[in-house]
Write a protein that holds these residues in place. Structure first.
Motif, mmCIF file in Angstrom:
data_model
loop_
_atom_site.group_PDB
_atom_site.id
_atom_site.type_symbol
_atom_site.label_atom_id
_atom_site.label_comp_id
_atom_site.label_asym_id
_atom_site.label_seq_id
_atom_site.Cartn_x
_atom_site.Cartn_y
_atom_site.Cartn_z
ATOM 1 N N LEU A 54 -6.020 12.674 -0.336
ATOM 2 C CA LEU A 54 -5.229 11.569 0.158
ATOM 3 C C LEU A 54 -5.485 10.412 -0.803
ATOM 4 C CD1 LEU A 54 -3.333 10.959 2.486
ATOM 5 C CD2 LEU A 54 -5.284 10.019 3.715
ATOM 6 N N MET A 55 -4.484 10.108 -1.613
ATOM 7 C CA MET A 55 -4.585 9.061 -2.637
ATOM 8 C C MET A 55 -3.907 7.802 -2.104
ATOM 9 S SD MET A 55 -3.254 9.261 -6.595
ATOM 10 C CE MET A 55 -1.515 9.479 -6.186
ATOM 11 N N THR A 56 -4.647 6.706 -2.118
ATOM 12 C CA THR A 56 -4.107 5.442 -1.616
ATOM 13 C C THR A 56 -4.165 4.392 -2.710
ATOM 14 O OG1 THR A 56 -4.853 5.970 0.621
ATOM 15 C CG2 THR A 56 -4.299 3.664 0.174
ATOM 16 N N ASP A 57 -3.039 3.748 -2.931
ATOM 17 C CA ASP A 57 -2.931 2.634 -3.882
ATOM 18 C C ASP A 57 -2.748 1.358 -3.072
ATOM 19 O OD1 ASP A 57 -2.249 3.845 -6.785
ATOM 20 O OD2 ASP A 57 -1.339 5.099 -5.230
ATOM 21 N N VAL A 58 -3.572 0.362 -3.357
ATOM 22 C CA VAL A 58 -3.396 -0.960 -2.763
ATOM 23 C C VAL A 58 -3.205 -1.934 -3.919
ATOM 24 C CG1 VAL A 58 -4.398 -2.778 -1.342
ATOM 25 C CG2 VAL A 58 -4.829 -0.374 -0.773
ATOM 26 N N VAL A 59 -2.031 -2.536 -3.968
ATOM 27 C CA VAL A 59 -1.686 -3.441 -5.055
ATOM 28 C C VAL A 59 -1.568 -4.856 -4.500
ATOM 29 C CG1 VAL A 59 0.025 -4.007 -6.829
ATOM 30 C CG2 VAL A 59 -0.478 -1.602 -6.289
ATOM 31 N N ASP A 60 -2.401 -5.746 -5.053
ATOM 32 C CA ASP A 60 -2.323 -7.178 -4.756
ATOM 33 C C ASP A 60 -1.850 -7.857 -6.035
ATOM 34 O OD1 ASP A 60 -3.534 -7.586 -2.039
ATOM 35 O OD2 ASP A 60 -5.189 -6.526 -3.007
ATOM 36 N N LEU A 66 6.977 6.579 -8.045
ATOM 37 C CA LEU A 66 7.332 7.463 -9.160
ATOM 38 C C LEU A 66 6.080 7.969 -9.873
ATOM 39 C CD1 LEU A 66 10.376 5.544 -10.685
ATOM 40 C CD2 LEU A 66 10.423 7.803 -9.598
ATOM 41 N N ARG A 67 5.141 7.078 -10.112
ATOM 42 C CA ARG A 67 3.882 7.457 -10.764
ATOM 43 C C ARG A 67 3.142 8.490 -9.920
ATOM 44 N NH1 ARG A 67 -1.272 5.843 -9.928
ATOM 45 N NH2 ARG A 67 -2.698 6.103 -11.665
ATOM 46 N N ASN A 68 3.085 8.262 -8.620
ATOM 47 C CA ASN A 68 2.362 9.182 -7.738
ATOM 48 C C ASN A 68 3.031 10.549 -7.658
ATOM 49 O OD1 ASN A 68 0.592 7.118 -7.393
ATOM 50 N ND2 ASN A 68 0.981 6.811 -5.223
ATOM 51 N N ALA A 69 4.335 10.590 -7.703
ATOM 52 C CA ALA A 69 5.029 11.886 -7.725
ATOM 53 C C ALA A 69 4.672 12.645 -9.001
ATOM 54 C CB ALA A 69 6.538 11.679 -7.623
ATOM 55 N N HIS A 70 4.547 11.936 -10.097
ATOM 56 C CA HIS A 70 4.153 12.569 -11.355
ATOM 57 C C HIS A 70 2.698 13.059 -11.274
ATOM 58 C CE1 HIS A 70 4.519 13.471 -15.588
ATOM 59 N NE2 HIS A 70 3.363 12.865 -15.794
ATOM 60 N N ILE A 71 1.825 12.262 -10.704
ATOM 61 C CA ILE A 71 0.424 12.672 -10.529
ATOM 62 C C ILE A 71 0.352 13.921 -9.657
ATOM 63 C CG2 ILE A 71 -1.767 12.028 -9.402
ATOM 64 C CD1 ILE A 71 -1.256 9.170 -10.501
ATOM 65 N N SER A 82 -5.862 9.083 -16.622
ATOM 66 C CA SER A 82 -5.383 9.550 -17.918
ATOM 67 C C SER A 82 -4.301 8.620 -18.465
ATOM 68 C CB SER A 82 -4.826 10.968 -17.793
ATOM 69 O OG SER A 82 -4.103 11.315 -18.944
ATOM 70 N N VAL A 83 -4.543 8.077 -19.636
ATOM 71 C CA VAL A 83 -3.544 7.231 -20.294
ATOM 72 C C VAL A 83 -2.281 8.050 -20.569
ATOM 73 C CG1 VAL A 83 -3.019 5.933 -22.413
ATOM 74 C CG2 VAL A 83 -5.265 5.699 -21.309
ATOM 75 N N ASP A 84 -2.464 9.298 -20.978
ATOM 76 C CA ASP A 84 -1.320 10.153 -21.317
ATOM 77 C C ASP A 84 -0.454 10.449 -20.092
ATOM 78 O OD1 ASP A 84 -2.266 10.459 -24.093
ATOM 79 O OD2 ASP A 84 -3.904 11.521 -23.102
ATOM 80 N N VAL A 85 -1.074 10.726 -18.950
ATOM 81 C CA VAL A 85 -0.317 10.975 -17.712
ATOM 82 C C VAL A 85 0.415 9.698 -17.297
ATOM 83 C CG1 VAL A 85 -0.512 11.513 -15.247
ATOM 84 C CG2 VAL A 85 -1.757 12.896 -16.930
ATOM 85 N N HIS A 86 -0.272 8.562 -17.392
ATOM 86 C CA HIS A 86 0.348 7.284 -17.037
ATOM 87 C C HIS A 86 1.600 7.047 -17.895
ATOM 88 C CE1 HIS A 86 0.390 3.084 -15.592
ATOM 89 N NE2 HIS A 86 0.877 2.844 -16.795
ATOM 90 N N THR A 87 1.456 7.269 -19.192
ATOM 91 C CA THR A 87 2.567 7.041 -20.110
ATOM 92 C C THR A 87 3.760 7.932 -19.777
ATOM 93 O OG1 THR A 87 1.037 6.379 -21.853
ATOM 94 C CG2 THR A 87 3.225 7.052 -22.547
ATOM 95 N N THR A 88 3.508 9.209 -19.512
ATOM 96 C CA THR A 88 4.636 10.096 -19.196
ATOM 97 C C THR A 88 5.249 9.765 -17.842
ATOM 98 O OG1 THR A 88 3.155 11.826 -18.383
ATOM 99 C CG2 THR A 88 3.866 11.986 -20.673
ATOM 100 N N GLU A 122 0.849 -1.188 0.000
ATOM 101 C CA GLU A 122 0.000 0.000 0.000
ATOM 102 C C GLU A 122 0.885 1.239 0.000
ATOM 103 O OE1 GLU A 122 -3.100 1.912 3.182
ATOM 104 O OE2 GLU A 122 -3.347 -0.218 2.711
ATOM 105 N N VAL A 123 0.467 2.236 -0.779
ATOM 106 C CA VAL A 123 1.175 3.509 -0.834
ATOM 107 C C VAL A 123 0.140 4.611 -0.668
ATOM 108 C CG1 VAL A 123 2.492 5.080 -2.308
ATOM 109 C CG2 VAL A 123 2.988 2.631 -2.366
#
Length: 155
Positions: free
Chosen positions: A107-113, A140-145, A23-29, A5-6
């Motif tokens: 507050l954005m939370t990612d839970v990856v299983d 890294l993705r979250n810093a970009h977001i 956004s696909v474009d944000v994800h890609t960058t 979890e992040v």
């Protein structure tokens, strides 16, 4: 199977952060260093419930393809992307967005299983490097977001 979890504080309201995250474009960058790009399905713009996208990227010196679907989407609070085909035995990524600082931040939370491929070698790879590597990618993705959501002229 592994899980991590992040949690990230983003200086923008939940609807903005939610949209930037889909956004696909944000994800890609955000994953430019891996050469990641959308090669099939929705390849630009915003993802929505039921949308599929196939990503191609280079990790560990190997080019991988992963097709995911947005299986749950409740704007602006929650969405899930799950692997349909790809290198993992299981990939389930839940994203939650909660208002913070009177709605001015999120507050954005990612839970990856996930489950690594090809047990027992995949399980060993997970223990040694995979979980740490994937967590770093999400950071890294979250810093970009954070940067994109905080600068409306870049959305």
């Amino acid at each position: 199977m592994s899980r991590f979890e992040v949690t990230t504080l983003v200086p923008a309201p939940p609807p903005v952060v939610f949209d930037v995250s889909l956004s696909v474009d944000v994800h890609t960058t955000s994953f430019g260093h891996t050469g990641e790009r959308a090669v099939a399905g929705v390849t630009s713009g915003m993802l929505a419930l039921g949308d599929r996208v196939t990503w191609r990227a280079r990790h560990f010196g190997i080019t991988w393809h992963l097709t995911s679907v947005i299986s749950v989407c409740e704007r602006p609070s929650f969405f899930v992307d799950e692997q349909v085909t790809g290198p993992f035995r299981r990939w389930h990524h839940a994203h939650t967005f909660e208002a913070a600082h009177d709605g001015a931040a999120t507050l954005m939370t990612d839970v990856v299983d996930f489950a690594a491929p090809v047990p027992p070698l995949g399980t060993l790879a997970d223990l040694l490097v995979l979980k740490r590597y994937l967590r770093r990618l999400i950071l890294l993705r979250n810093a970009h977001i954070q940067a994109v959501a905080a600068a409306p002229d870049q959305r």
